[in-house]
Write an enzyme that holds these catalytic residues in place. Structure first.
Site, PDB file in Angstrom:
ATOM      1  N   ASP A  10       0.848  -1.191   0.000  1.00 43.68           N
ATOM      2  CA  ASP A  10       0.000   0.000   0.000  1.00 43.68           C
ATOM      3  C   ASP A  10       0.888   1.248   0.000  1.00 43.68           C
ATOM      4  O   ASP A  10       2.096   1.164   0.261  1.00 43.68           O
ATOM      5  CB  ASP A  10      -0.875  -0.063   1.262  1.00 43.68           C
ATOM      6  CG  ASP A  10      -1.674   1.197   1.497  1.00 43.68           C
ATOM      7  OD1 ASP A  10      -2.361   1.643   0.566  1.00 43.68           O
ATOM      8  OD2 ASP A  10      -1.590   1.737   2.609  1.00 43.68           O
ATOM      9  N   ASP A  12      -0.438   5.064   1.151  1.00 45.37           N
ATOM     10  CA  ASP A  12      -0.779   5.943   2.275  1.00 45.37           C
ATOM     11  C   ASP A  12      -0.792   5.169   3.591  1.00 45.37           C
ATOM     12  O   ASP A  12      -1.487   4.159   3.730  1.00 45.37           O
ATOM     13  CB  ASP A  12      -2.149   6.594   2.055  1.00 45.37           C
ATOM     14  CG  ASP A  12      -2.118   7.668   0.985  1.00 45.37           C
ATOM     15  OD1 ASP A  12      -1.223   8.507   1.025  1.00 45.37           O
ATOM     16  OD2 ASP A  12      -2.997   7.647   0.102  1.00 45.37           O
ATOM     17  N   LYS A 154      -8.529  -5.104  -3.312  1.00 46.23           N
ATOM     18  CA  LYS A 154      -7.110  -5.323  -3.606  1.00 46.23           C
ATOM     19  C   LYS A 154      -6.787  -6.803  -3.778  1.00 46.23           C
ATOM     20  O   LYS A 154      -5.846  -7.158  -4.485  1.00 46.23           O
ATOM     21  CB  LYS A 154      -6.242  -4.707  -2.516  1.00 46.23           C
ATOM     22  CG  LYS A 154      -6.244  -3.177  -2.513  1.00 46.23           C
ATOM     23  CD  LYS A 154      -5.259  -2.628  -1.494  1.00 46.23           C
ATOM     24  CE  LYS A 154      -5.304  -1.113  -1.433  1.00 46.23           C
ATOM     25  NZ  LYS A 154      -4.325  -0.561  -0.463  1.00 46.23           N
ATOM     26  N   ASP A 181      -6.934  -3.068   2.697  1.00 46.11           N
ATOM     27  CA  ASP A 181      -5.855  -4.029   2.457  1.00 46.11           C
ATOM     28  C   ASP A 181      -6.240  -5.445   2.887  1.00 46.11           C
ATOM     29  O   ASP A 181      -5.526  -6.407   2.571  1.00 46.11           O
ATOM     30  CB  ASP A 181      -4.595  -3.616   3.228  1.00 46.11           C
ATOM     31  CG  ASP A 181      -4.029  -2.296   2.753  1.00 46.11           C
ATOM     32  OD1 ASP A 181      -3.780  -2.165   1.542  1.00 46.11           O
ATOM     33  OD2 ASP A 181      -3.842  -1.392   3.581  1.00 46.11           O
TER      34      ASP A 181
END
Length: 226
Positions: A10, A12, A154, A181
């Site tokens: 990821d 951020d 994702k 995530d």
């Protein structure tokens, strides 16, 4: 040192500090990673593509929480999710008297192709209600509310990349910090949440780092670096 796996990471909250500035210490790690690197983010595609471009690594990205998948090696771009529904949610939300919250130019939504995002300073409950009416869900990534198609995430993005590259998602190390995530954590072989992660990500991870933000990412990958 353990054998280096392919990496999904990821941006951020994982490669950044708490102000969302990327920590420059992650640059050599990503640039020198000997296996496939997938940048997986809730951001629109130009952001991860630019990150790969300036790092000098192959552009293999999952953007918009799985709504957009690009694999440079096969020159394959996939757009997944119901963008028309997300635009309808935005219109209905405005009709209720609310705004998306990113100003007139709205760089947060300008290049989106499968979802919309709403600022965290806007009311959540009416957004969730309208999204449900259009068959969409709202993800709180800690940086924005993402109105997205529940059929993509994702994890499905990683699966699509692996299908293109003839790889197995279970071969991947995944590192992230948010509920968006979690599905990638479910399909990756090893999943690590950085210490600043939300409770959903922590619960779905195999382990949680002691360090936060980019320090946590560096801790997560340390066993695989010389």
């Amino acid at each position: 040192m353990s054998e280096t796996p392919p990496l999904l990471v990821d941006i951020d909250g994982t490669l950044t500090d708490e102000s969302r500035a990327i920590d420059p210490r992650v640059f050599p790690v990503l640039r020198e990673w000997p296996e496939t690197v997938v940048i997986a983010t809730g951001k629109a595609m130009p952001f991860p593509i630019a990150l790969c471009e300036f790092l000098g690594i192959e552009r293999t990205v999952v953007a918009e929480n799985g709504g957009v998948v690009f694999v440079e090696a096969t020159d394959e771009l996939q757009l997944r999710g119901d963008h028309e529904a997300s635009l309808a949610v935005a219109e209905a939300y405005r009709e209720l008297g609310h705004e998306l919250g990113f100003g007139a130019v709205d760089l947060a939504n300008r290049w989106r192709e499968t979802e919309i995002v709403v600022s965290l300073n806007q009311p959540l409950e009416p957004l969730e209600r309208v999204a449900e009416e259009f068959g969409l869900v709202v993800l709180d990534t800690g940086f924005a509310y993402h109105v997205t198609d529940p059929s993509v995430d994702k994890g499905t993005g990683l699966a699509a990349i692996c299908a293109e590259l003839e790889m197995d998602p279970s071969s991947f190390l995944a590192v992230g910090d948010s509920e968006n995530d979690a599905e990638a954590f479910d399909v990756a072989g090893e999943a690590i949440a950085v210490a600043n992660a939300d409770e959903t990500a922590k619960a779905r991870a195999d382990r949680v780092t002691e360090a936060r933000y980019a320090d946590g990412f560096l801790e997560a990958v340390a066993p695989y670096r010389p």
